[in-house]
Structures are given as structure tokens and as C-alpha cells.
Design an enzyme around this catalytic site. Structure first.
Site, PDB file in Angstrom:
ATOM      1  CB  SER A   1     -26.440  25.759   6.730  1.00  0.00           C
ATOM      2  OG  SER A   1     -25.687  26.861   6.279  1.00  0.00           O
TER       3      SER A   1
ATOM      4  CB  CYS B   1     -23.650  21.618  10.226  1.00  0.00           C
ATOM      5  SG  CYS B   1     -24.196  23.215   9.563  1.00  0.00           S
TER       6      CYS B   1
ATOM      7  CG  ASN C   1     -41.523  58.619  22.666  1.00  0.00           C
ATOM      8  OD1 ASN C   1     -41.291  58.395  21.478  1.00  0.00           O
ATOM      9  ND2 ASN C   1     -40.571  58.807  23.559  1.00  0.00           N
TER      10      ASN C   1
ATOM     11  CE  LYS D   1     -34.135  56.374  22.887  1.00  0.00           C
ATOM     12  NZ  LYS D   1     -34.593  57.200  21.745  1.00  0.00           N
TER      13      LYS D   1
ATOM     14  CG  ASP E   1     -40.589  51.103   7.004  1.00  0.00           C
ATOM     15  OD1 ASP E   1     -39.814  50.628   6.151  1.00  0.00           O
ATOM     16  OD2 ASP E   1     -40.343  52.136   7.647  1.00  0.00           O
TER      17      ASP E   1
ATOM     18  CD  GLU F   1     -26.516  20.710  12.807  1.00  0.00           C
ATOM     19  OE1 GLU F   1     -26.497  21.454  11.804  1.00  0.00           O
ATOM     20  OE2 GLU F   1     -25.737  20.845  13.765  1.00  0.00           O
TER      21      GLU F   1
ATOM     22  CE  LYS G   1     -22.081  21.066  14.140  1.00  0.00           C
ATOM     23  NZ  LYS G   1     -23.328  21.890  14.108  1.00  0.00           N
TER      24      LYS G   1
END
Lengths: 563, 563
Positions: free
Chosen positions: B198, B171, B389, B534, B318, B61, B135
Site C-alpha cells: 500500500s 490489499c 536555458n 512543453k 530547493d 504482498e 487476489k
């Protein structure tokens, strides 16, 4: 276009002789998600309107839920809560002796067949939800994403109240030809009533009134247009509700940028319509834009529970205008202005920053960045743009420290010209929760500053903005002798090219045909494309307002503008 | 639902006896906006397919424009450029002796009546744009905004090539009942061909194939499904193209997460279909998700012209997983890992960070933040969260200094659990241009880390991730003895509640009915709502990937989840 024969014609109420009907236009400021607070405000305004003997009280689009609620509408639990709230409110109105009134509020409904939300108007009367209408045309362009969220209504609804036949519509329904308005034509209306959440654009009031006049002719009845007022996230709604008739006669006109309750009376059979209690004149363009900026910031603070702000004061015009807008939004004593001079800051800049803070009655604190800069440089030894950015980022850390330590909303001071050209530092001067002037081109920043000073002078008050901040050549002061004009075309020219390239989506050939010289066109296109590319890497921090750009949509990565 | 009688039936090509037709499935990785680069790739793949004697070559596509192009489609100059490029490409194919082939590519078209873009398929043949299809179903949910941008097509198109009747779809056309597929049923097809963009979701391959099988039965012909592959901004496309028949027999299946060119032959009259040259087996869930993360980062780097990355290495799981993904995306020698210890960093953490860098072959630099922290504190005297922070923001400044000075992409290391609960610092650990694991819950982070180590072990390679990083209790190390479990429920429980509350949009009553205890439910709802609040004040910095959350949609301000 939807065919008129696809609309189911629905009538609420009983026919009868037409009596005089006093209607209240309740132009209120709602908050997205705050069902309790919004319902309480409806109750309060309904009480006031009842004291003034109104029979019909009309609130803006999606009153109970706030607008725009975006994907929140997709939460079934929220829709149930909104439905319960509408019923509870109908009960409360009745208990308080207001059951005789007809209260028109917007809310979210459900299309149970598709299990999708609907943008709904309900009429509360006699302790119950008495009538309902679902918005048909769901805008899906610019700042709107409604077709994504809502299922469209397919009913054409007329309410009969005291013998008066009132057709209803919600916002976009009157902006598109055909559909529900066409289905209302020939249904013998006495009034077309539309509830709206129409975001502010400069000069849009005229457009709305001309449109309404056209629709009035189409349905052969006056149009009452009730608009939301207030800032909601990145949008600003200006109010300016009105009643207009088929001849374009303005019968009532609420002010912009504040809540309002005004009245207009549908005449009894055989009588003629009168002009209402107020006909607010339009503001001039600069005043309109300035007040939009103030309201946007004030509501952003209120709805996010901030009472004060902090920002860097450089002595330049951008931070001066932002601080002045903030002073008008929350009062000078709730502003923490932080001067963060470096070795490159001129004495003039430092003096202008202090002068501004004094004029506004703002807290003023000096946090020199030289020691901090040296400490970083001892470890990192940066040069060039990396060293310039380091200064801006140290300032960003300081501004956020004030924000955290004192619970203040950090304001970013960037204007649209510099943001479009990438003339700012991500995580540096771009830090902040709200960017009050991000939709103002630099030339407009100067213009509004002059307007605000002139307005003060005319009112016999001291001018808030030091003249030197308006008149001096702009500089980022991140290296010796730096001037904006080293990197950018003259702002007068730049802003014209930006307007054509961004707002009008002109390509290179179009820009040359507009009469701009090739060198400027290529410079600006390169700057904007590069800034767009950088923004995709490090999306801008601050919450953006939507005076002109509209909500930021995704833009292309590669070669996109280089046609 | 659109009525079938509203479709115009269109035929291209001439009828004739059905000959064998070799089709190439060209699963390529395009770049949004890069018309030249995408066209060059089409030419290259067409040449390869021609050498292998294919007659029909099918691309995904919006091949020429890249996908998704969002509001770029609204620029008329871009649409003209795309049209010119399609014609130029048809000419080039012909000049290179490939004019006999039928090349199916996606691009953007224009609905001239409405002056709106269309999501278009064109067939290039014999030096010209020979056929076209627009489409019809334009998805407008989740990560998709197509109805906002495109005007829907209303034609049902059949191409006849070598006597084979090929119906086409794009699609979403096959994901919705009715519409163009229904209009193709009974048109005597030999093949239904669909080109797709997709986006990847875990386990979606099965869903696609079951859907295609159903459509194959509906049109009584096999379905050829060609999908885009690659990362584009915040989306990842996994490829996995295939051919399937009415009985659910898989006739061809491309691999996921890489470009591929494979073949399948439509049989001549009287012959029967054969299985193609490859039938790639499915990956297991962990491998699939891990490879999606690697591809997303690799393509984000390539399309934004980065060759290296920088990130903070804390010694925790992480940053360890992010660095490992980065090593698989761009090679360890292109990673700058920065250890930024403070007084609260344990020796174990520092050792684990160094150990990781060594295993990956990454650059490893230590930038202690103690001196910088003291310099700020001498001026600011922060306490509590503001002081926590500050440490994270000093680290953010350092990471961005590496990014600026060396031209590296800064990676944010936050996972979905901590981002959902607001357990991170804006402008601190959240800085970065891309966040490779922001869609992975913490328990999945551990699981993928174990999977990656096991995969290395099975291959006889050293394990990339230090075992201590996987097994130790998580901590932000921003104050003495801090542990994640001081602020958050156990991750095993937390992740289950997050899934129900965020993905399934369960409200409080639903969560209690799910069997979660009231204390945990209230804690998690409060954390997520507060984090959302926040985030609205200070939108997250990094570019977000979209494995599970999808593109971030706006969420409510006030009381929204508190039903």
C-alpha cells in the site's frame, strides 16, 4: 466473458420498407483535447458528404475528443464540455440544412451511476443527439489503458435508418468474442457499423479485414469499418477504412495514412450490394512503414504547433534517414541540419552530411565542438566514457539552442537497436522532442533508406540519401577509430536476437532453443538489461513513437531478465 | 460488483481445538525482480521469528517478486522462476528445521486457462507450498495498473492452523465492498489476514486502520494488516503494519519507514486477546513526509547500486533541502555538491551553498560556468530565454560529468510548484536520475526545511540548512535581478490554486467558485497548461517520486484544460 443475457437490447428509429442508403466513411485526423477543431472538421466533412448526397456519415472513434484521451477523460469539466459540444454540433448541422443526415461521431460520455467516463458513439440527427452506444470491451493491454479509464457499456444497439437495420460497435467490441457482437447476431441486421481508433502495426490491415469478415458472418450482414488516421503523440493511426461482406468481398477500401471521404450504398430491398467508388490496393511493407514514420512526425509537429525541425547531421545513416523523413513531412527548407564535427569526425562524415543537406534543400550549419570540448576539459579533465558522453552532450546543448532560438522541434536520431542496447548518451544524442525512427531496428533503417532512394529513382527524382551513408560501417566517432562493431554484435544477428528477446519475450533457454549461440545471447541480454537499468535511472528524453514497441511500459530493475 | 455466489469456498488445514497461535508481522523491504535477494530475506526473518517462537510468519504482498512488478509479470520465464523459487524456499525452510512454521509470502502465479499472471499469496509449510490464494480486486486507478496485468482470483480461502480459522485477503480486496471479504463473512473466522503493498500518502495510516476496523466487524474477527516498506522506483511504501479488532482497539502497530518484525498472539479457546509488544504512535505530518523522502531516495540508491549522489548547490532552498535529505539518506560524505556560479549569482548565494555543504559534511566543488558560457556564446549568440536555458544546460552537462566520472546518482532539485508551472529547463536543472522533492509544493519545501532545522535543534545538533536559504526571496539567477515573483504568483497563493487545479481537477468555473480571483486563475491555468504542453514535447528527465501526484499519467495536448 460477459453473458449475452446481460445486454439490454435497444432500438432507435422506426421500421419501414428498406430504401437505398448512401453512407460516407469519413476517415479523419483528429486532435486530442481540441473539441472546437474536431467539431469544425466534422461539420466540414458532413457538408461535403451532403453535397455528394450521402444520408449517413460515419466518423472514427472518439471523434470530438480525439483519441486516446487517457486521464483527460477523468476531468468532469472536460466531459461536460464534450457533451455541450455534441449538442452544439447537432444544432449547427441542423441550422446549415444538414439535419436530415445521420452523423455518427465518437465522444466521451459519463456513467452517472459510477461517475466514470464512457467511450461513446452518438448519432446526431434533426438538431439533437438522437442515439447513443457505449463501448463494451475496453482494451487494457499493449498501448491501451481503456479499462483503467472507462466504464463499460451494457447495451446492444440497432439503428433503423430508411428501413435499414444497422448494428453498432466500437473498435475492441469486434476484437473479442461474445459481448455486443454476439448480442447483435440474430437481430436481422443489414449492416454492422464499427468506428475505430486502431493503431498501426505493419501488416495489420489484413488482420482487421479477416476479423471483420468473420464478424460479418456472425451477424449475417456486411461490416463497415471506419478508422482514425493520423499521428497522436506516440501512436500512429493508419486509416485504411473499408466495407467487407460475409464472403470476404471488399466493397470499399480507403487509402492508408491520409484523410479520406468515400462512399458505399446499402441496397434497397430486393437489390444487391455494389462495390463502392474506390478499392485502394495495399502498400508493400517498406512503403507502409516509411509513410507511417512521415505521418507520425508531420502530425506531431502540427498538433504541437511546430513548422520546422532541427537535428544533428553526423553523415551516418540514422540522421540521414531521419532528415529524409522530416523533408517528406515538412519540406527540406524547414529543416535545420547541424554538423557538429570533433577531432574524431572523418572527412567522409562531414562531406556526407553536407551532401545530404544539399540533396534535401535543408539549412546546413557547421558548429564544431572542439573549442567547447576543450573549455569543458580545462575544468573537468574527463576520460573514457565520461569524455565520450561530454562530446555527445555538448552537441545536445547546441541542438536545444537551435530549438529554443528558432522555435524548432529537436529530433532525436536513435534507432531501436542502439536504444535497446544502450548505445547512446542520455542528454546527448538522445535529446529531442520526437524520435522518428526509435521503433526501427538498424537493419530496417538501411532497408527503408534503400527503399526511399529506389522510390525516388523510379520517379525520376534525385536520390535523397548519399550512398556512402548507406554503405559505410557505422561509427559513433567519439574516439579514434571507433566502430559500432567494437561494442555490438553484427547488426544482422543482433536485430534477430533483439526481436526474439524483446518482442517475443523469449528467455535465455528460449533464445538458445531458437538457435542463437550462447555468447551472442549472453552479450545481448547483458546489453539490453543494462540499458534497461540505465533507462530507469535516466529515462529517455524523446517522445517515442509506437510502431512496434508500443508505448514504453515500466520494466524491472534487478535480475529481472536473468532467468 | 462480483456476486458472492461466484466465489469457490476453499479450506486448508484440519479443524481442532483452538490453541494459542503466535504470529509474526514481517514488514520487509523487497526489490522488484530480485527473487534471490527477496527469498534470502524471507529466510532470515523466518529464522528470527522462529527463535522468538512464532508459528505463523506473514510477509507483504508479492514478497518474492517485489512490488509492483508491472509488465515483468507477463514474462512466462519470470513466472516459472518465481514458482521454482517458492518451492526452493519451502525446501530450505524445512531443511533448516523451520518446516513446522507457516510462512505466508506473496508472489506471482499463473492463470493457466487464460495464460495470464495472478497476484498470489502462498503458504509455505512442511517443505511444500501448502496453500494459495489469488487476489480478486485488481486496482486500476492512480498509481495502480493491476487489472491490466493480472487475472482475478475467484476463491474465498480459510486456513486452519492450530484450530484457528484464518481468512485471507490481498490489499485491494479489503478496499472494495463485496467480493472476497463478503464471501468470508459468516465463515466463523478467528482472524482476517491481509498482505499489502500500500503506497504512502500523507495521513493514510488512519484511513487504513478505519477500513480494517470496518472489515473486522464484517467478518467478526480481528484484522492483521502487513504492509511492505521501502522505496521502489517512483513509489514509497511506509509499512505501519498493525492488528486491530472489531471495536477499533489497536493490538499491535509497527513503525513507518523501516523494516520491522513484531508479534501478536491469537488467544486459545476461552482466553482473550492481548495487546502486542509495540504500539508505535503516529508521526506528525511533516516528519512523515520528510522520512518518506529520505527512504525513497535511500532505496532508489540501494536498488540501483549507487552509494553517492551529486547535485548543483545554488544557495537556494530547493537544493538545500534536497542535499539535506540526501545527507540523511546516504551520509554527507557521499554527497558531491557543485556550486556553478555565473555573473548573475549573488555573493549571498555562493556563501549559502558553501555554508550548507560544510554543515552537511559534503564534498564541495566550484565550477564557474562563465568561461563555458562565453565559449558557447561566441558560436551561438543566443538571447532571451535561449540564453537563460543555455546556462542551465551547461550546469546540466557538469552535473552529468560528475555522475559519469564518479559513478554518482545525479539529483534533480525541482519542486512541484515550479515543475507544474514549467519554471525549469529541460536538460538543464531538470537533469538527474531522481527528483527527491518533485512532489512537494514550494510552501511545503519551506515548511519541511524549518521542521528539519527545528528537529536538529531539539536534538542538540547543528541546524543543517542555512537560515538565509529559507528566508530569502527565491530566484533562478539566470538574468540580472531575476526573481521568481516576476513570473509566478506568490507561492502561498499559487500552491493553493495548484492544489485545486491539479489534485482536485477543478476547472475554471470551479476555481472561481473556490474564491480565487480570475486573474490568478487564468495565469496559473495558462502556466500549467503550457508546461504540460512543453512536457509532452520534452518529457522530464528525472525519475519521479510519487508522494502526491502519483505516477505521471499522460495528459492532454491541446485546449484540454481550457474549459
Amino acid at each position: 466473458m460477459t453473458r449475452v443475457d446481460e445486454f439490454e437490447r435497444v432500438e432507435y428509429g422506426v421500421a419501414g420498407s428498406k430504401r437505398s442508403l448512401k453512407m460516407a466513411l469519413a476517415q479523419i485526423d483528429t486532435c486530442v483535447g481540441d473539441l472546437d477543431g474536431n467539431a469544425a472538421k466534422v461539420l466540414e466533412y458532413a457538408r461535403r458528404a451532403a453535397r455528394d448526397e450521402a444520408r449517413l456519415v460515419v466518423f472514427p472513434e472518439m471523434t470530438l475528443t480525439g483519441y486516446p484521451i487517457e486521464d483527460l477523460a477523468l476531468r468532469a469539466t472536460f466531459r461536460r464540455a464534450a457533451w455541450d459540444k455534441a449538442n452544439e454540433l447537432a444544432g449547427q448541422l441542423s441550422e446549415q440544412g444538414l439535419g436530415d443526415l445521420y452523423i455518427v461521431v465518437g465522444t466521451v460520455g459519463t456513467d452517472h451511476e459510477k461517475d466514470l467516463p464512457r467511450n461513446r458513439m452518438v448519432v446526431l440527427h434533426d438538431g439533437v443527439v438522437w442515439a447513443g452506444y457505449d463501448k463494451h470491451f475496453l482494451p487494457n493491454y499493449g498501448v491501451f489503458d481503456e479499462f483503467r479509464i472507462f466504464s463499460p457499456g451494457q447495451r446492444s444497439v440497432v439503428l433503423t435508418i430508411d428501413g435499414q437495420r444497422i448494428g453498432v460497435a466500437i473498435c475492441e467490441d469486434i476484437w473479442q468474442d461474445g459481448g455486443p457482437i454476439q448480442a447483435l447476431a440474430g437481430r436481422n441486421l443489414d449492416l454492422l457499423l464499427t468506428i475505430n481508433g486502431s493503431p498501426y502495426e505493419e501488416g495489420k490491415g489484413h488482420v482487421r479485414r479477416e476479423l471483420a469478415e468473420r464478424r460479418a458472418r456472425e451477424v449475417a450482414a456486411p461490416v463497415a469499418y471506419v478508422n482514425q488516421v493520423g499521428g497522436q503523440d506516440d501512436l500512429i493511426f493508419d486509416g485504411g477504412s473499408f466495407v467487407i461482406d460475409q464472403d470476404g468481398r471488399l466493397l470499399e477500401h480507403s487509402p492508408q495514412f491520409r484523410e479520406d471521404l468515400c462512399y458505399w450504398t446499402l441496397p434497397a430491398a430486393g437489390e444487391s450490394a455494389q462495390v463502392g467508388s474506390q478499392l485502394t490496393p495495399d502498400m508493400d511493407g517498406d512503403e507502409e512503414v516509411y509513410r507511417a514514420c512521415v505521418l507520425g512526425l508531420r502530425d506531431y509537429m502540427a498538433k504541437n504547433h511546430f513548422t520546422g525541425v532541427c537535428l544533428g547531421l553526423s553523415g551516418g545513416i540514422d540522421s540521414a534517414l531521419v532528415a529524409t523523413i522530416a523533408a517528406d513531412a515538412c519540406g527540406g527548407s524547414n529543416i535545420w541540419g547541424i554538423s557538429m564535427p570533433s577531432r574524431y569526425s572523418s572527412d567522409g562524415s562531414k562531406d556526407d552530411a553536407a551532401d545530404l543537406a544539399e540533396r534535401l534543400g535543408a539549412h546546413y550549419e557547421v558548429q564544431a565542438i572542439e573549442t567547447l570540448f576543450s573549455a569543458f576539459q580545462d575544468q573537468l579533465n574527463l576520460t573514457g566514457v565520461a569524455a565520450e558522453n561530454l562530446q555527445a552532450r555538448i552537441r545536445g546543448v547546441i541542438v536545444m539552442a537551435y530549438s529554443n532560438a528558432k522555435g524548432l522541434l529537436a529530433l532525436a536520431t536513435g534507432n531501436k537497436s542502439e536504444l535497446a542496447c544502450g548505445y547512446s548518451t542520455i542528454y546527448g544524442d538522445a535529446v529531442g522532442g520526437y524520435a522518428p525512427i526509435k521503433d526501427l531496428l538498424k537493419t530496417r533503417v538501411w532497408q527503408l533508406s534503400r527503399w526511399r532512394n529506389a522510390q525516388a529513382k523510379a520517379a525520376g527524382e534525385p536520390e535523397p540519401i548519399p550512398v556512402a551513408s548507406i554503405t559505410k560501417a557505422p561509427s559513433a566517432e567519439l574516439r579514434e577509430g571507433q566502430k559500432d562493431s567494437d561494442s555490438l554484435p553484427d547488426y544482422g544477428l543482433l536485430d534477430k536476437v533483439l526481436e526474439a528477446y524483446i518482442e517475443k519475450a523469449h528467455g535465455r533457454a528460449d533464445l538458445l532453443a531458437d538457435g542463437f549461440d550462447p555468447k551472442t545471447v549472453d552479450t545481448v541480454m547483458r546489453l539490453v538489461d543494462r540499458a534497461e537499468w540505465k533507462r530507469r535511472q535516466y529515462p529517455l528524453g524523446p517522445k517515442l513513437t509506437a510502431l512496434a514497441f508500443g508505448r514504453d511500459r515500466r520494466l524491472p530493475v534487478t535480475n529481472a531478465f536473468a532467468e
